[in-house]
Design a protein around this motif. Structure first.
Motif, short mmCIF file in Angstrom:
data_model
loop_
_atom_site.label_atom_id
_atom_site.label_comp_id
_atom_site.label_asym_id
_atom_site.label_seq_id
_atom_site.Cartn_x
_atom_site.Cartn_y
_atom_site.Cartn_z
N LEU A 46 0.66 -1.22 -0.05
CA LEU A 46 -0.09 -0.08 -0.16
C LEU A 46 0.82 1.25 0.05
O LEU A 46 0.22 2.50 -0.05
CB LEU A 46 -0.98 -0.12 1.09
N GLY A 47 2.20 1.27 -0.13
CA GLY A 47 3.06 2.36 0.02
C GLY A 47 3.06 2.99 1.35
O GLY A 47 2.92 4.47 1.51
N VAL A 48 2.79 2.24 2.54
CA VAL A 48 2.85 2.88 3.84
C VAL A 48 4.08 2.89 4.42
O VAL A 48 4.53 1.72 4.43
CB VAL A 48 1.59 2.32 4.59
N PRO A 49 4.57 3.85 4.91
CA PRO A 49 6.09 3.98 5.53
C PRO A 49 6.31 2.79 6.47
O PRO A 49 5.46 2.65 7.44
CB PRO A 49 6.12 5.30 6.04
N LEU A 50 7.29 2.21 6.63
CA LEU A 50 7.51 0.87 7.44
C LEU A 50 7.47 1.53 8.73
O LEU A 50 7.32 0.70 9.86
CB LEU A 50 8.78 0.25 7.21
N ASP A 51 8.27 2.85 9.14
CA ASP A 51 8.06 3.32 10.50
C ASP A 51 6.68 3.49 11.13
O ASP A 51 6.73 3.83 12.27
CB ASP A 51 8.81 4.72 10.67
N MET A 52 5.67 3.16 10.36
CA MET A 52 4.38 3.45 10.78
C MET A 52 3.94 1.88 11.23
O MET A 52 2.65 2.19 11.86
CB MET A 52 3.48 4.18 9.70
N ARG A 53 4.77 0.99 11.15
CA ARG A 53 4.07 -0.36 11.08
C ARG A 53 3.35 -0.57 12.51
O ARG A 53 2.21 -0.88 13.13
CB ARG A 53 5.20 -1.44 10.96
#
Length: 420
Positions: A177-184
């Motif tokens: 989805l193109g969500v930054p990994l630091d938001m996991r």
């Protein structure tokens, strides 16, 4: 308190909560599913009672079935849908509900989420995203999933949920989805807080907290859409934000559902699969001798203790089901966990057996037009994740008392302490 929160709780959960409690006091079995804490801890004896009573059992609030054939039929029959918000409400309640929706956040069970709309709207939304979830596209993710597992397993897990089962699927869906990994971890926290919205009759305090977290997801997503419009990537959300035929609400609903569904059920699948294999070392020994059975072990995990225990359909037009006449507006609860242990389909259904020939006949991914879009992804993550976990740590075992989630529709572990 957020504007309209109390009204939305009353129309979505409050009146239903009162009805559930009243029906449970009068001995209604379906109501007991939602009201009895013992059923949440171990629902399978309850499902057996419903299954033995009749193919389709009528309660004060809804119909219910725990039989495989009937559950499968209601999931596939287009006479039944998921458009619960289209059901007529008493005039005062309907007016309050429509008013309160003006300030409502958009969660996974709020229109226009694919989870709660029927064709043709559902067909349009699903077509936009389905190409990313084809069997071929998912198989192409195998190397990336293996690399992610390897990275996560370099550190010995202490809590299998927090350290592995949750991080694997959220990492994969974030990349899709193109969500930054630091938001996991933030999305995991938001997702866990919003998960109870799938249940019926939530207490007000729980519902209020779910709204707060869903609103935070909405706010973050709006900002993310703006960033992707300025700097699009190759991910699915970058493609969706460029479309002219999706409104902001439709984007929020689609993105939020894909993100939540992309990890919620797979977290439960991985945690439950690991738990069952630690509790059944003889089954793990089979898989070590015959590693080609790992895929079937995932199917048996899904059958034996489904991540999604129940789903419901509302009758759209008069229909016949299991010899009963169902009137429009009546609700049928398909107890997937019970259908998956129907002895008419599965021999010795209460036995966990990774060699079971027909394990894949489970209904854990629902059926019909609402068959789980991410089923192939969940299966692949389950197969790779469980295999690599036990290959890396062959001596893995429980280290303390696991803690189950408090939700009823979603079933899995909140905490799974282990030692190597």
């Amino acid at each position: 308190m957020l504007p309209g929160t109390a009204v939305r709780w009353a129309t979505k959960h409050g009146f239903m909560r009162a009805g559930i409690n009243a029906a449970a006091r009068k001995g209604d079995e379906q109501a007991r599913f939602f009201a009895d804490p013992g059923v949440r801890r171990d629902p399978y004896p309850f499902y057996a009672t419903i299954r033995q009573a009749a193919p389709l059992v009528r309660g004060r609030l809804m119909w219910a079935t725990a039989r495989h054939e009937v559950a499968g039929a209601v999931l596939r029959d287009d006479a039944f849908g998921v458009g619960f918000t289209d059901r007529p409400l008493p005039a005062p309640i309907g007016l309050l509900f429509r008013f309160s929706r003006r300030s409502s956040p958009i969660g996974p069970v709020d229109p226009p989420s694919m989870l709660v709309v029927d064709p043709p709207e559902h067909t349009r939304y699903r077509r936009l995203v389905s190409r990313v979830f084809t069997a071929r596209a998912i198989e192409g993710l195998r190397p990336r999933i293996e690399r992610t597992c390897d990275e996560l397993l370099r550190d010995k897990p202490a809590d299998l949920v927090a350290d592995f089962a949750a991080l694997l699927p959220v990492t994969v869906i974030a990349e899709i989805l193109g969500v930054p990994l630091d938001m996991r971890r933030q999305f995991l926290a938001w997702g866990n807080a919003a998960a109870p919205t799938l249940d019926l009759g939530l207490p007000f305090s729980t519902y209020r907290q779910t709204e707060i977290n869903i609103r935070r997801v909405n706010e973050w997503m709006r900002g993310h859409f703006a960033r992707l419009r300025r700097e699009p990537g190759d991910d699915l959300l970058s493609q969706l934000v460029q479309l002219d035929d999706l409104s902001e609400q439709e984007l929020l609903a689609t993105a939020g559902l894909l993100l939540a569904a992309g990890f919620e059920t797979t977290v439960n699948l991985l945690g439950t699969g690991a738990y069952l294999l630690m509790r059944h070392p003889e089954q793990l020994a089979v898989l070590r001798d015959e590693p080609q059975r790992w895929g079937n072990a995932v199917e048996e995990t899904l059958r034996f203790d489904s991540p999604v225990q129940v789903t419901a359909r509302v009758c759209r037009r008069e229909a016949d089901l299991a010899g009963e006449r169902i009137a429009p507006g009546h609700v049928v609860m398909a107890m997937l966990g019970g259908a998956n242990r129907d002895p008419g389909v599965f021999a010795e259904p209460d036995t966990f057996d990774v060699t079971r020939a027909n394990a894949r006949e489970h209904l854990s991914f629902s059926g019909g037009v609402h068959y789980c879009l991410g089923a192939a992804l969940a299966r692949l993550e389950g197969e790779i994740g469980l295999r690599m976990l036990f290959e890396r740590y062959p001596g893995l075992r429980l280290d303390g008392e696991p803690r189950r989630r408090t939700t009823r529709v979603l079933r899995g572990f909140e905490r799974l302490p282990v030692t190597i």
